[in-house]
Enzyme design. Structure first.
Site, PDB file in Angstrom:
ATOM      1  N   ASP A   1      74.285  15.974  59.106  1.00 44.70           N
ATOM      2  CA  ASP A   1      73.725  17.218  59.660  1.00 44.70           C
ATOM      3  C   ASP A   1      72.638  16.891  60.677  1.00 44.70           C
ATOM      4  OD1 ASP A   1      70.897  17.195  58.294  1.00 44.70           O
ATOM      5  OD2 ASP A   1      72.334  16.573  56.773  1.00 44.70           O
TER       6      ASP A   1
ATOM      7  N   ASP B   1      69.449  18.059  60.391  1.00 41.52           N
ATOM      8  CA  ASP B   1      68.202  18.391  59.711  1.00 41.52           C
ATOM      9  C   ASP B   1      67.734  19.823  60.013  1.00 41.52           C
ATOM     10  OD1 ASP B   1      66.265  17.594  57.833  1.00 41.52           O
ATOM     11  OD2 ASP B   1      64.802  17.333  59.431  1.00 41.52           O
TER      12      ASP B   1
END
Ligand SMILES: [Zn+2]
Length: 272
Positions: A219, A221
């Site tokens: 991802d 973050d």
């Protein structure tokens, strides 16, 4: 203090024994293996350690969060985990872990083998030297450069985009970062963010073990303020990214183990 309770470490098996710690999503690795009983002065490891073979080499596998993912990052008994692997003869640790990206050019699905870390955790037991024996261990280069070289090469051969080096910041968790925290970590020089590398890598170094981080980026973050914007990390997103890439990650672990140096001593990490 550093003598193992069982006295059976090193020499029980010939050649290299590699400890593999599986992170989120990786709870089983060996198709056949036997539980390796071990006691540590720090209590029980996260789960039963399984001893088996991979790529013709001896390996030990331990799921960091327990097989049912019942142990959150801040409650993991890192000392018991590392001690147990060492006591069972592991000279090296391959750490598989999910991490978030703090920079746009590190994308979900990429692999990152860090060479530096920053520790933003608190209240974790992070050393084997609480006294009366006092030892200050060098941590300037905490990750093994030799294993990293092998992993980068094998990861790229397997078709993954691999970042050679970088800095991982470990946060306390289990919550994710605020936008401000995420910006601060990036400004301080961290490339990726996770919840488990500290104190795991430092403990391995204290025992003279090589440590390789195989970080799968899952991802961005706190997200990206691009157009269109990329949403911040969610647990669902991490699980989905791990599931999507697990096959390739397993394959890379196997290739790295098979290509691991035969020597049990590493001049960079001080393993004996
Ligand atoms: Zn090493």
């Amino acid at each position: 203090m550093l003598a193992t309770e069982t006295g059976q470490s090193h020499g029980q098996n010939d050649g290299r024994i590699t400890g593999i710690i599986g992170g989120s999503g990786l709870y089983q690795l060996l198709s056949s293996g036997v539980p390796a009983g071990v006691e540590t002065p720090y209590g029980a490891p996260s789960d039963a350690i399984v001893r088996g073979e991979m790529g013709g080499r001896h390996v030990l596998f331990l799921p960091r969060h327990g097989v049912g993912h019942t142990i959150p990052p801040h409650m993991i008994n890192y000392r018991a985990n590392i001690w147990a692997l060492h006591a069972l003869g592991a000279q090296a640790v391959i750490s598989v872990t999910a991490v978030g990206s703090l920079r746009e050019d590190h994308a979900p699905g990429d692999l990152v083998c860090c060479d530096q870390y920053m520790d933003a955790t608190h209240s974790r037991a992070g050393t084997f030297f609480d006294g009366p024996e006092v030892r200050h261990t060098s941590m300037v280069d905490p990750f093994c450069p030799i294993w990293r070289q092998v992993a980068v090469s094998e990861g790229r051969s397997a078709g993954m985009r691999v970042h050679d080096g970088g800095c991982v910041v470990t946060i306390q968790g289990p919550r994710y970062s605020t936008r401000a925290e995420s910006r601060r970590f990036a400004a301080c020089g961290a490339d990726v963010i996770g919840m488990t590398q500290c104190p795991e890598v430092a403990l391995a170094r204290e025992l003279g073990m090589c440590y390789l981080m195989l970080g799968l980026i899952t991802d961005y973050d706190a997200g990206l303020e691009t157009s269109p914007a990329v949403p911040p990390v969610s647990e669902k997103q991490v699980v989905a990214a791990m599931e999507e890439n697990l096959g390739r990650v397993r394959q890379i672990v196997e290739r790295v183990v098979a290509r691991a140096p035969v020597e049990t001593a590493c001049s960079a990490c001080g393993a004996a």
